[in-house]
Design an enzyme around this catalytic site. Structure first.
Site, PDB file in Angstrom:
ATOM      1  N   GLY A  45      64.402 110.499  -4.523  1.00 31.36           N
ATOM      2  CA  GLY A  45      65.845 110.558  -4.341  1.00 31.36           C
ATOM      3  C   GLY A  45      66.494 111.233  -5.540  1.00 31.36           C
ATOM      4  O   GLY A  45      65.999 111.136  -6.663  1.00 31.36           O
ATOM      5  N   CYS A  98      63.438 106.074 -12.036  1.00 28.32           N
ATOM      6  CA  CYS A  98      64.535 107.023 -11.831  1.00 28.32           C
ATOM      7  C   CYS A  98      64.262 108.291 -12.632  1.00 28.32           C
ATOM      8  O   CYS A  98      63.827 108.208 -13.783  1.00 28.32           O
ATOM      9  CB  CYS A  98      65.848 106.386 -12.301  1.00 28.32           C
ATOM     10  N   LEU A  99      64.522 109.433 -12.020  1.00 31.33           N
ATOM     11  CA  LEU A  99      64.271 110.698 -12.710  1.00 31.33           C
ATOM     12  C   LEU A  99      65.142 110.852 -13.957  1.00 31.33           C
ATOM     13  O   LEU A  99      64.785 111.587 -14.874  1.00 31.33           O
ATOM     14  CB  LEU A  99      64.506 111.876 -11.754  1.00 31.33           C
ATOM     15  N   HIS A 140      69.494 102.639  -4.275  1.00 30.51           N
ATOM     16  CA  HIS A 140      69.325 103.167  -5.634  1.00 30.51           C
ATOM     17  C   HIS A 140      70.208 104.402  -5.831  1.00 30.51           C
ATOM     18  O   HIS A 140      70.908 104.521  -6.846  1.00 30.51           O
ATOM     19  CB  HIS A 140      67.846 103.504  -5.870  1.00 30.51           C
ATOM     20  N   GLU A 141      70.180 105.300  -4.859  1.00 32.06           N
ATOM     21  CA  GLU A 141      70.977 106.527  -4.978  1.00 32.06           C
ATOM     22  C   GLU A 141      72.475 106.222  -4.900  1.00 32.06           C
ATOM     23  O   GLU A 141      73.282 106.853  -5.593  1.00 32.06           O
ATOM     24  CB  GLU A 141      70.579 107.545  -3.904  1.00 32.06           C
ATOM     25  N   HIS A 144      74.006 105.496  -8.128  1.00 40.26           N
ATOM     26  CA  HIS A 144      74.301 106.667  -8.967  1.00 40.26           C
ATOM     27  C   HIS A 144      75.710 107.211  -8.722  1.00 40.26           C
ATOM     28  O   HIS A 144      76.398 107.582  -9.675  1.00 40.26           O
ATOM     29  CB  HIS A 144      73.294 107.791  -8.699  1.00 40.26           C
TER      30      HIS A 144
HETATM   31 NI    NI Z   1      67.794 107.308  -9.932  1.00 38.79          NI
END
Ligand code: NI
Length: 184
Positions: A45, A98-99, A140-141, A144
């Site tokens: 994501g 998370c990236l 999760h997204e 953000h």
């Molecule tokens: Ni993330």
């Protein structure tokens, strides 16, 4: 085009994002770039603030996880102006990463299911329930675009444990295996 992924410490990750207008310029190209960026970073994501745009938009790709999570088999899409309408009462723990927070993965408790409303990349309206890991990726997204990250949701003890790692990312001392934007 592969875009740099903004790491923890970049102010855009802490802003509540703005709605995407129907005539947002080159929206399809932006979504295509986000998918390309997500794929090369091997994530499931990516939200617009993670590429520096404070917009209520994210892309997901759970297809690689389909073996363990069959509900993700066709979970590859863009979510525009998404909303969570309802949450199940039962919660579940999953380990998240998370990236924007390389090197950190922690257990997070969230509702099992969510009822959502969103627009797809053709600005068609959808309303549906998500379950299992697709529900998790979505939540999760969604965090953000509200200016939150998953470590906001971990236990105080675990937060203490990851504090140094977070500080190192914010100071630009942590690198990632993908192109990223960090403080130097
Ligand atoms: Ni993330």
């Amino acid at each position: 085009m592969i875009l740099p992924i903004y790491l923890y410490g970049q102010p855009v990750l802490r802003k509540e994002c703005a709605e995407v207008a129907k005539d947002y310029p080159e929206l399809k190209q932006l979504i295509a770039d986000m998918f390309e960026t997500l794929t090369q970073a091997d994530g499931c994501g990516l939200a617009a603030p993670q590429i520096g745009k404070s917009l209520r938009l994210f892309v997901v790709d759970g297809t690689e996880l389909a073996e363990d999570y069959p509900e993700c088999a066709s979970f590859k899409k863009a979510f525009i102006n998404p909303e969570i309408l309802e949450e199940s009462e039962d919660d579940i723990v999953y380990s998240e990463g998370c990236l924007s927070l390389p090197g950190i993965s922690e257990n997070v408790i969230r509702p099992v299911k969510v009822k959502i409303h969103y627009f797809d990349e053709d600005f068609q309206e959808h309303e549906e329930w998500l379950d299992g890991f697709s529900s998790r990726i979505f939540q999760h997204e969604y965090d953000h675009i509200e200016g939150n990250v998953f470590t906001d949701r971990i236990s105080p003890i675990r937060r203490q444990f990851v504090k140094t790692k977070l500080m190192n990312i914010a100071k630009g001392k942590t690198t990632a295996r993908y192109k990223c934007k960090r403080n130097a």
